[in-house]
Enzyme design. Sequence first.
Site, short mmCIF file in Angstrom:
data_model
loop_
_atom_site.label_atom_id
_atom_site.label_comp_id
_atom_site.label_asym_id
_atom_site.label_seq_id
_atom_site.Cartn_x
_atom_site.Cartn_y
_atom_site.Cartn_z
N SER A 1 0.85 -1.19 0.00
CA SER A 1 0.00 0.00 0.00
C SER A 1 0.88 1.24 0.00
O SER A 1 1.96 1.23 0.60
CB SER A 1 -0.90 0.03 1.23
N TYR B 1 -2.72 -0.45 9.87
CA TYR B 1 -2.67 -0.87 8.47
C TYR B 1 -1.36 -0.43 7.83
O TYR B 1 -0.67 -1.23 7.18
CB TYR B 1 -3.87 -0.28 7.72
#
Length: 266
Positions: free
Chosen positions: A149, A162
């Site tokens: 990500s 995350y």
Amino acid sequence: MEWGETAVEQSELAGRTALVTGAGQGIGEAVTRALVAAGAKVAALDATPDGIKELEAEYGTSVVTPYTADVSDSNAVESVVEDVESRLGPLDILVNVAGVLRTSPVVEITDEAWQRTFAVNSTGVFNASRAAARRMDGRRRGCIVTVGSNAAGVPRTSMAAYAASKAAATMFTKCLGLELARSGIRCNVVSPGSTDTAMQRSLWADEQAPARVIDGDPASYRVGIPLGRIADPADVADAVLFLVSDRARHITMHDLYVDGGATLRA
């Protein structure tokens, strides 16, 4: 463009066996479809059976073989990889896509949310990559791609777990690539930004949310997307397909951002 429209897509991975984690929806599903269109046999692994069973029904078991397992369970992952090699042949490609997102300010993150995020996003990548690498190393061929990500490289409010888990998975993949390089095994990362998936949509509170993603949100210290669009899962799958192909034969330990310029490549 539909998958399989070009001759290159239809043949470049012919005869190769791939394992995709998180294959039941979103980016994982798009990656599975891209690999199939390029000629690969795909073992589609997901924690829930619905999506991968639909892929099996669409393509047939000889093309897509479903496996239901939790990537955070190392024994389960090892059993899947062993079965894949027994049924489909030596594993040539691993794509780590499985991931979870729990949003919360740091002071409100629960132990369970933190641990589960790392169990899937980081330990899951380790479990699948270790199982695949043990076999690839002996054969001196193969490639691994981890879908990370852009949050791994830029701080995000309410996304600490995350972002940190994706940063861990990214660096792990690069270290693995360094260790396996002499065996000719390539390990790379594809780092998407905002992508039109169920995970992304879970963050949207109203109909204006997509526009805010594109325009940016100064209150959360987030710039917009310079290209002016939210990615489609196929955009990410295209990057994965390139990195697992022979066209990328001299690329390893690379982190390819697919975010429309959203991080300004910070």
